[in-house]
Design a protein around this motif. Structure first.
Motif, PDB file in Angstrom:
ATOM      1  N   PHE A 182       0.827  -1.211   0.000  1.00  7.24           N
ATOM      2  CA  PHE A 182       0.000   0.000   0.000  1.00  7.24           C
ATOM      3  C   PHE A 182       0.860   1.260   0.000  1.00  7.24           C
ATOM      4  CE2 PHE A 182      -2.839  -3.206   1.854  1.00  7.24           C
ATOM      5  CZ  PHE A 182      -3.939  -3.044   1.037  1.00  7.24           C
ATOM      6  N   ALA A 183       1.998   1.200   0.667  1.00  4.29           N
ATOM      7  CA  ALA A 183       2.875   2.370   0.709  1.00  4.29           C
ATOM      8  C   ALA A 183       3.604   2.573  -0.600  1.00  4.29           C
ATOM      9  CB  ALA A 183       3.886   2.224   1.850  1.00  4.29           C
ATOM     10  N   VAL A 184       3.877   1.473  -1.317  1.00  2.00           N
ATOM     11  CA  VAL A 184       4.616   1.558  -2.583  1.00  2.00           C
ATOM     12  C   VAL A 184       3.670   1.654  -3.775  1.00  2.00           C
ATOM     13  CG1 VAL A 184       6.288   0.391  -4.062  1.00  2.00           C
ATOM     14  CG2 VAL A 184       6.535   0.283  -1.572  1.00  2.00           C
ATOM     15  N   GLY A 185       2.567   0.893  -3.706  1.00  3.64           N
ATOM     16  CA  GLY A 185       1.683   0.803  -4.873  1.00  3.64           C
ATOM     17  C   GLY A 185       0.918   2.075  -5.171  1.00  3.64           C
ATOM     18  N   PHE A 186       0.460   2.779  -4.136  1.00  2.00           N
ATOM     19  CA  PHE A 186      -0.338   3.975  -4.387  1.00  2.00           C
ATOM     20  C   PHE A 186       0.437   5.061  -5.133  1.00  2.00           C
ATOM     21  CE2 PHE A 186      -1.802   8.190  -2.975  1.00  2.00           C
ATOM     22  CZ  PHE A 186      -3.074   8.177  -3.534  1.00  2.00           C
ATOM     23  N   PRO A 187       1.660   5.424  -4.700  1.00  4.10           N
ATOM     24  CA  PRO A 187       2.382   6.456  -5.468  1.00  4.10           C
ATOM     25  C   PRO A 187       2.713   6.019  -6.876  1.00  4.10           C
ATOM     26  CG  PRO A 187       3.605   5.853  -3.479  1.00  4.10           C
ATOM     27  CD  PRO A 187       2.386   5.021  -3.489  1.00  4.10           C
ATOM     28  N   ILE A 188       3.017   4.710  -7.068  1.00  4.94           N
ATOM     29  CA  ILE A 188       3.329   4.246  -8.418  1.00  4.94           C
ATOM     30  C   ILE A 188       2.091   4.290  -9.300  1.00  4.94           C
ATOM     31  CG2 ILE A 188       4.037   2.227  -9.759  1.00  4.94           C
ATOM     32  CD1 ILE A 188       5.956   1.505  -7.555  1.00  4.94           C
ATOM     33  N   SER A 189       0.939   3.829  -8.778  1.00  4.52           N
ATOM     34  CA  SER A 189      -0.305   3.880  -9.565  1.00  4.52           C
ATOM     35  C   SER A 189      -0.675   5.319  -9.909  1.00  4.52           C
ATOM     36  CB  SER A 189      -1.445   3.222  -8.785  1.00  4.52           C
ATOM     37  OG  SER A 189      -1.174   1.868  -8.537  1.00  4.52           O
ATOM     38  N   LEU A 190      -0.476   6.218  -8.945  1.00  7.11           N
ATOM     39  CA  LEU A 190      -0.797   7.623  -9.192  1.00  7.11           C
ATOM     40  C   LEU A 190       0.135   8.219 -10.241  1.00  7.11           C
ATOM     41  CD1 LEU A 190      -2.570   9.999  -8.356  1.00  7.11           C
ATOM     42  CD2 LEU A 190      -0.924  10.510  -6.558  1.00  7.11           C
ATOM     43  N   LEU A 191       1.437   7.909 -10.141  1.00 12.48           N
ATOM     44  CA  LEU A 191       2.400   8.450 -11.095  1.00 12.48           C
ATOM     45  C   LEU A 191       2.163   7.910 -12.493  1.00 12.48           C
ATOM     46  CD1 LEU A 191       4.917  10.164 -11.570  1.00 12.48           C
ATOM     47  CD2 LEU A 191       6.313   8.173 -10.952  1.00 12.48           C
ATOM     48  N   VAL A 192       1.924   6.590 -12.596  1.00 11.00           N
ATOM     49  CA  VAL A 192       1.656   5.995 -13.906  1.00 11.00           C
ATOM     50  C   VAL A 192       0.361   6.542 -14.491  1.00 11.00           C
ATOM     51  CG1 VAL A 192       1.142   3.834 -15.099  1.00 11.00           C
ATOM     52  CG2 VAL A 192       2.970   3.906 -13.406  1.00 11.00           C
ATOM     53  N   GLY A 193      -0.681   6.702 -13.649  1.00  7.94           N
ATOM     54  CA  GLY A 193      -1.953   7.235 -14.140  1.00  7.94           C
ATOM     55  C   GLY A 193      -1.822   8.652 -14.669  1.00  7.94           C
ATOM     56  N   LEU A 194      -1.101   9.494 -13.946  1.00  7.76           N
ATOM     57  CA  LEU A 194      -0.908  10.870 -14.415  1.00  7.76           C
ATOM     58  C   LEU A 194      -0.091  10.907 -15.702  1.00  7.76           C
ATOM     59  CD1 LEU A 194      -0.215  12.701 -11.025  1.00  7.76           C
ATOM     60  CD2 LEU A 194      -2.301  12.754 -12.386  1.00  7.76           C
ATOM     61  N   SER A 195       0.912  10.016 -15.807  1.00  5.51           N
ATOM     62  CA  SER A 195       1.722   9.953 -17.033  1.00  5.51           C
ATOM     63  C   SER A 195       0.865   9.523 -18.223  1.00  5.51           C
ATOM     64  CB  SER A 195       2.889   8.992 -16.839  1.00  5.51           C
ATOM     65  OG  SER A 195       3.719   9.405 -15.761  1.00  5.51           O
ATOM     66  N   LEU A 196      -0.016   8.541 -17.993  1.00  6.61           N
ATOM     67  CA  LEU A 196      -0.893   8.087 -19.079  1.00  6.61           C
ATOM     68  C   LEU A 196      -1.901   9.163 -19.466  1.00  6.61           C
ATOM     69  CD1 LEU A 196      -1.561   4.394 -17.993  1.00  6.61           C
ATOM     70  CD2 LEU A 196      -0.183   5.166 -19.921  1.00  6.61           C
ATOM     71  N   LEU A 197      -2.373   9.935 -18.483  1.00  2.00           N
ATOM     72  CA  LEU A 197      -3.320  11.004 -18.799  1.00  2.00           C
ATOM     73  C   LEU A 197      -2.704  12.039 -19.722  1.00  2.00           C
ATOM     74  CD1 LEU A 197      -5.172  11.665 -15.413  1.00  2.00           C
ATOM     75  CD2 LEU A 197      -6.157  10.786 -17.524  1.00  2.00           C
ATOM     76  N   THR A 198      -1.420  12.342 -19.529  1.00  2.00           N
ATOM     77  CA  THR A 198      -0.746  13.314 -20.406  1.00  2.00           C
ATOM     78  C   THR A 198      -0.641  12.795 -21.842  1.00  2.00           C
ATOM     79  OG1 THR A 198       1.426  12.413 -19.821  1.00  2.00           O
ATOM     80  CG2 THR A 198       0.589  14.233 -18.488  1.00  2.00           C
ATOM     81  N   VAL A 199      -0.718  11.479 -22.004  1.00  2.00           N
ATOM     82  CA  VAL A 199      -0.660  10.891 -23.346  1.00  2.00           C
ATOM     83  C   VAL A 199      -2.054  10.730 -23.945  1.00  2.00           C
ATOM     84  CG1 VAL A 199       0.062   8.864 -24.683  1.00  2.00           C
ATOM     85  CG2 VAL A 199       1.470   9.671 -22.786  1.00  2.00           C
ATOM     86  N   VAL A 200      -3.026  10.351 -23.103  1.00  6.81           N
ATOM     87  CA  VAL A 200      -4.360  10.017 -23.607  1.00  6.81           C
ATOM     88  C   VAL A 200      -5.197  11.265 -23.879  1.00  6.81           C
ATOM     89  CG1 VAL A 200      -6.540   8.897 -22.993  1.00  6.81           C
ATOM     90  CG2 VAL A 200      -4.366   7.750 -22.523  1.00  6.81           C
ATOM     91  N   ILE A 201      -5.140  12.260 -22.987  1.00  2.00           N
ATOM     92  CA  ILE A 201      -6.033  13.423 -23.121  1.00  2.00           C
ATOM     93  C   ILE A 201      -5.846  14.154 -24.457  1.00  2.00           C
ATOM     94  CG2 ILE A 201      -6.483  15.728 -22.189  1.00  2.00           C
ATOM     95  CD1 ILE A 201      -6.307  14.592 -19.429  1.00  2.00           C
TER      96      ILE A 201
END
Length: 262
Positions: free
Chosen positions: A215-234
Motif C-alpha cells: 500500500f505504501a509503494v503501490g499507491f504512489p506508483i499507480s498515481l504516477l503511472v496514471g498521471l503519465s498516461l493522462l498526459t498521453v491520452v487526453i
C-alpha cells in the motif's frame, strides 16, 4: 389607426410561445446552456430570443386559445420534447464524467472529490477535469451552434401540433442512455488496462514478498503511472469526442423522427 382582432393576437402569440416552450426545455437540460452558473433569467431570455428569431421561418402554428386546456397540454408536450433533446447531449458529457470515475477509481483518487454546483453532488476531480476538457472541445467545434441547428431541424421533422407523441421516440432516448456506460468505459479503457495490470502485479508481489508494504509503494506508483498516461491520452481524445458528439446529434434527430412516428 391600427386595429387587430383576437384571432390575430392568438396567431402572433402562438407563433412565439410554442417554439419558446421547446427551446426552454432544451436550455434547462442541454450542456453549456443548463450550467448553474448562468442565471435563470438569462436562460429564459436566451430561449425567448432564439424563439423570436426562428418563429418566422416555422410552419403554421395551431390556433389554440392560450388559456385553454389543449394549449396547456401542447405546452407541456413541447417542454418534454425540449428536455428529451437536451438530455441526449447531456448523456454525452455524463459518459465523459463516468470515464473520469473509472480512471480515478483505478488510480486511487476516488476519494478526491469536491462539491460540483453543476450536478449538485460530490464529483471526482478527474471527472470534473475531463468534463471541462470535453466542454472546451465542444465549444471549439461550435457544438452548441450545431446542437441548436439540429433542434431547428426537429421543428421540420416533428412540427408543433396537438396530439400524442409516438412512444418510439422515448425508446430512442432509453437506447441512447446505454452510451453512458459503454462510451465511458471505452474512453477509460486504455488507463484501466494499464492500471489494472499494475494492481495485479502488486497483488502477486504482496504474496511473494509479504514484508514489502504494497500500500505504501503501490499507491504512489499507480498515481504516477496514471498521471503519465493522462498526459498521453487526453490530447488524443478529441477524435473520440468528435465522433461522440456527431452520434449525439444523430440521436437527437432519430428521437424526433421516432416521436413523429416516422
Amino acid at each position: 389607426m391600427i386595429q387587430f382582432t383576437t384571432e390575430q393576437a392568438y396567431l402572433w402569440l402562438n407563433s412565439f410561445i410554442w417554439p419558446f416552450f421547446r427551446l426552454l426545455g432544451l436550455v434547462a437540460t442541454a450542456p453549456l446552456f443548463s450550467e448553474s452558473s448562468i442565471p435563470k433569467k438569462v436562460k429564459v431570455g436566451l430561449a425567448a430570443l432564439i424563439a423570436i428569431v426562428i418563429a418566422p421561418s416555422l410552419s403554421d402554428m395551431p390556433t389554440l386559445p392560450t388559456g385553454s386546456y389543449p394549449a396547456l397540454l401542447l405546452g407541456i408536450q413541447q417542454i418534454l420534447i425540449g428536455i428529451a433533446l437536451g438530455l441526449i447531449m447531456r448523456i454525452v458529457f455524463a459518459a465523459v464524467q463516468t470515464a473520469g470515475e473509472f480512471i480515478g477509481l483505478q488510480m486511487g483518487l476516488s476519494f478526491a472529490s469536491f462539491f460540483d454546483p453543476a450536478t449538485g453532488s460530490n464529483t471526482a476531480v478527474l471527472s470534473r477535469f475531463l468534463n471541462l476538457v470535453a466542454m472546451l472541445v465542444f465549444l471549439a467545434l461550435n457544438g452548441h451552434l450545431i446542437m441548436l441547428q439540429v433542434v431547428f431541424r426537429t421543428f421540420e421533422i416533428l412540427p408543433i401540433q396537438p396530439g400524442s407523441l409516438n412512444s418510439n421516440g422515448w425508446g430512442v432516448l432509453l437506447e441512447w442512455s446505454a452510451q453512458l456506460m459503454i462510451s465511458g468505459l471505452l474512453l477509460a479503457l486504455p488507463l484501466i488496462i494499464v492500471l489494472l495490470t499494475i494492481n495485479l502485479a502488486f497483488g502477486i508481489l504482496n504474496r511473494t514478498a509479504q514484508q514489502l508494504t504494497v500500500f505504501a509503494v503501490g499507491f504512489p506508483i499507480s498515481l504516477l503511472v496514471g498521471l503519465s498516461l493522462l498526459t498521453v491520452v487526453i490530447p488524443q481524445i478529441t477524435p473520440f469526442l468528435m465522433r461522440f458528439f456527431d452520434s449525439g446529434y444523430s440521436a437527437m434527430l432519430r428521437m424526433a423522427r421516432g416521436l413523429a412516428g416516422l
